[in-house]
Design a protein around this motif. Structure first.
Motif, PDB file in Angstrom:
ATOM      1  N   ASN A  36      -7.865  -0.237   5.828  1.00 48.12           N
ATOM      2  CA  ASN A  36      -8.345  -0.007   4.465  1.00 48.12           C
ATOM      3  C   ASN A  36      -8.232  -1.332   3.712  1.00 48.12           C
ATOM      4  O   ASN A  36      -7.136  -1.784   3.404  1.00 48.12           O
ATOM      5  CB  ASN A  36      -7.526   1.090   3.787  1.00 48.12           C
ATOM      6  N   THR A  65       0.828  -1.220   0.000  1.00 48.89           N
ATOM      7  CA  THR A  65       0.000   0.000   0.000  1.00 48.89           C
ATOM      8  C   THR A  65       0.852   1.255   0.000  1.00 48.89           C
ATOM      9  O   THR A  65       0.355   2.333   0.313  1.00 48.89           O
ATOM     10  CB  THR A  65      -0.926   0.006   1.226  1.00 48.89           C
ATOM     11  N   ARG A 109     -13.196   0.901   4.343  1.00 47.80           N
ATOM     12  CA  ARG A 109     -12.193   1.683   5.053  1.00 47.80           C
ATOM     13  C   ARG A 109     -12.761   2.223   6.351  1.00 47.80           C
ATOM     14  O   ARG A 109     -13.905   2.674   6.393  1.00 47.80           O
ATOM     15  CB  ARG A 109     -11.711   2.860   4.187  1.00 47.80           C
ATOM     16  N   THR A 128      -6.517   6.400   6.763  1.00 47.00           N
ATOM     17  CA  THR A 128      -5.386   5.477   6.826  1.00 47.00           C
ATOM     18  C   THR A 128      -4.092   6.058   6.270  1.00 47.00           C
ATOM     19  O   THR A 128      -3.068   5.370   6.256  1.00 47.00           O
ATOM     20  CB  THR A 128      -5.715   4.188   6.065  1.00 47.00           C
ATOM     21  N   GLN A 129      -4.114   7.291   5.780  1.00 44.55           N
ATOM     22  CA  GLN A 129      -2.893   7.914   5.255  1.00 44.55           C
ATOM     23  C   GLN A 129      -2.165   8.747   6.305  1.00 44.55           C
ATOM     24  O   GLN A 129      -1.191   9.433   5.998  1.00 44.55           O
ATOM     25  CB  GLN A 129      -3.204   8.802   4.043  1.00 44.55           C
ATOM     26  N   GLU A 148      -1.010   1.358   7.250  1.00 43.30           N
ATOM     27  CA  GLU A 148      -1.298   0.299   8.216  1.00 43.30           C
ATOM     28  C   GLU A 148      -0.146  -0.699   8.297  1.00 43.30           C
ATOM     29  O   GLU A 148       0.350  -1.190   7.277  1.00 43.30           O
ATOM     30  CB  GLU A 148      -2.578  -0.430   7.826  1.00 43.30           C
ATOM     31  N   THR A 199      -1.731   4.341  -0.281  1.00 45.27           N
ATOM     32  CA  THR A 199      -3.143   4.147   0.062  1.00 45.27           C
ATOM     33  C   THR A 199      -3.368   3.872   1.540  1.00 45.27           C
ATOM     34  O   THR A 199      -4.469   4.080   2.050  1.00 45.27           O
ATOM     35  CB  THR A 199      -3.732   2.986  -0.753  1.00 45.27           C
ATOM     36  N   SER A 200      -2.344   3.402   2.248  1.00 53.01           N
ATOM     37  CA  SER A 200      -2.503   3.111   3.667  1.00 53.01           C
ATOM     38  C   SER A 200      -1.127   2.983   4.318  1.00 53.01           C
ATOM     39  O   SER A 200      -0.187   2.467   3.707  1.00 53.01           O
ATOM     40  CB  SER A 200      -3.312   1.838   3.885  1.00 53.01           C
TER      41      SER A 200
END
Length: 378
Positions: free
Chosen positions: A159, A62, A169, A173-174, A129, A126-127
């Motif tokens: 996400n 991600t 989501r 998450t960013q 995490e 995108t994330s």
């Protein structure tokens, strides 16, 4: 019972009730006061903002895309410091994201202390995490390197992408937090005692509150201990007996109760339709006429085609634009003089308009001189 005995009985009852009324009045007065440390902060203890640029690794595909050049260059530079030489063009790492790292440093934190740092994605990751922030230096505005940040990123969400455009989501998450991830390497050495004096700075500058704080300090530690210089700054002379232990004196002083005051304010946020009415807000008598004008423009598409067996003509789509105007009759409402927040809220409820309409009405009342408060638009 004679008139003389009645008078004596009334006086006796008044004497008996007086202590009770005083006991009831004390809690009421106590509710109007706050501790000085809840109203102000010490000059010289303002936190310094820090910022840095770093990399978050260990992402599950991600991270930043291959086309993001600055991420690839940063990875190559990091690896070169670790004695690994590689060209940025050869890197295809989707598990890494470039981030901006921020934090605030209390000037009284010593070397070795820890602070929380915030991590925010810089490119198209995108994330964050499951990511881990690689050692990142954080600097103050003057370029002084103060903190080294490193640790696992907590985003408080997730996400999930299941393919075919399906995703779920929770939270953002960013961006994330590295709890106690920053270690202080250079202390700012803040000084809150200057020449045997300290100064309190009010969070909300107000002449009445500033004077009340100085008065409360003088009543506790003796006349002439404190003086209010302006609406925000209260200078306090540390008593000679406490010069060797200023921290203990400040701790006792911060617990002193003081009355506080503030301007009457109405805060409105037109984006969210939020209206906050503060204490002491009043309305003078006025008349309000409020109507609702709606203009609706809608387009319908008809199909125009030639008659059957016609040799000429084409089938075309013809737009049909309709305009509908709705103008409701305005209601004229009388706004009475108000003296409490409850009265103001009652008047606003009686208007029966939407929050955004009420915001427009409040602006008009302010211009008309009816709203006796500062109107703040967010």
């Amino acid at each position: 019972m004679s008139g003389k005995r009645r008078t004596t009985t009334r006086k006796l009852a008044a004497l008996l009730l007086a202590p009770v009324l005083m006991m009831l009045a004390v809690p009421a007065l106590a509710q109007e006061t706050s501790r000085i440390k809840d109203l102000a902060f010490l000059e010289g203890t303002t936190e310094e903002p820090l910022v840095g640029y770093g990399l978050v690794v260990g992402l599950n595909g991600t991270g930043d895309s291959y086309s993001v050049e600055n991420t690839a260059n940063s990875i190559a530079t990091l690896l070169e410091k670790l004695d690994v030489t590689i060209s940025p063009n050869d890197l295809k790492a989707k598990n890494v994201a470039a981030v901006i790292v921020t934090g605030t440093l209390d000037p009284n934190i010593n070397v070795g202390g820890r602070i929380d740092v915030k991590v925010n994605s810089l490119n198209d990751a995108t994330s964050l995490e499951g990511g881990h922030l690689v050692m990142t230096p954080l600097s103050a505005a003057d370029g002084t390197l103060c903190v080294l940040a490193q640790g696992s990123v907590s985003i408080g969400g997730f996400n999930i992408k299941a393919g075919a455009g399906n995703s779920y989501r929770k939270n953002h998450t960013q961006a994330g937090l590295v709890s106690s991830g920053g270690m202080v390497k250079v202390a700012l050495n803040g000084s809150f005692v200057n020449g045997g004096k300290v100064a309190w700075l009010l969070y909300n500058p107000d002449f009445t509150t500033s004077s009340s704080v100085a008065m409360a300090i003088n009543q506790t530690f003796g006349a002439g201990t404190a003086i209010a210089e302006d609406a925000q700054r209260i200078v306090v002379n540390i008593p000679p007996a406490d010069r060797e232990n200023p921290v203990g004196f400040i701790a006792r002083m911060s617990e002193v109760e003081s009355r506080s005051d503030a301007k009457a304010r109405v805060v409105v946020n037109e984006r969210t339709g939020t209206i906050i009415v503060g204490k002491n807000v009043k309305l003078k008598e006025a008349a309000v006429a409020h109507g609702d004008l709606q203009v609706i423009v809608s387009t319908y598409y008809d199909v125009s085609q030639p008659e059957p067996f016609a040799r000429r003509g084409d089938t075309v789509v013809v737009p049909d634009v309709n305009t509908n105007v709705k103008d409701q009759t305005a209601r004229v409402l009388r706004v009475p003089d108000t003296s409490t927040v409850a009265d103001v809220v009652g008047v606003l409820n009686d208007i029966g308009a939407t929050p955004r309409d009420i915001i427009a009405i409040l602006e008009a009342l302010k211009r008309a001189g009816s709203l006796q408060a500062e109107l703040i638009l967010m």
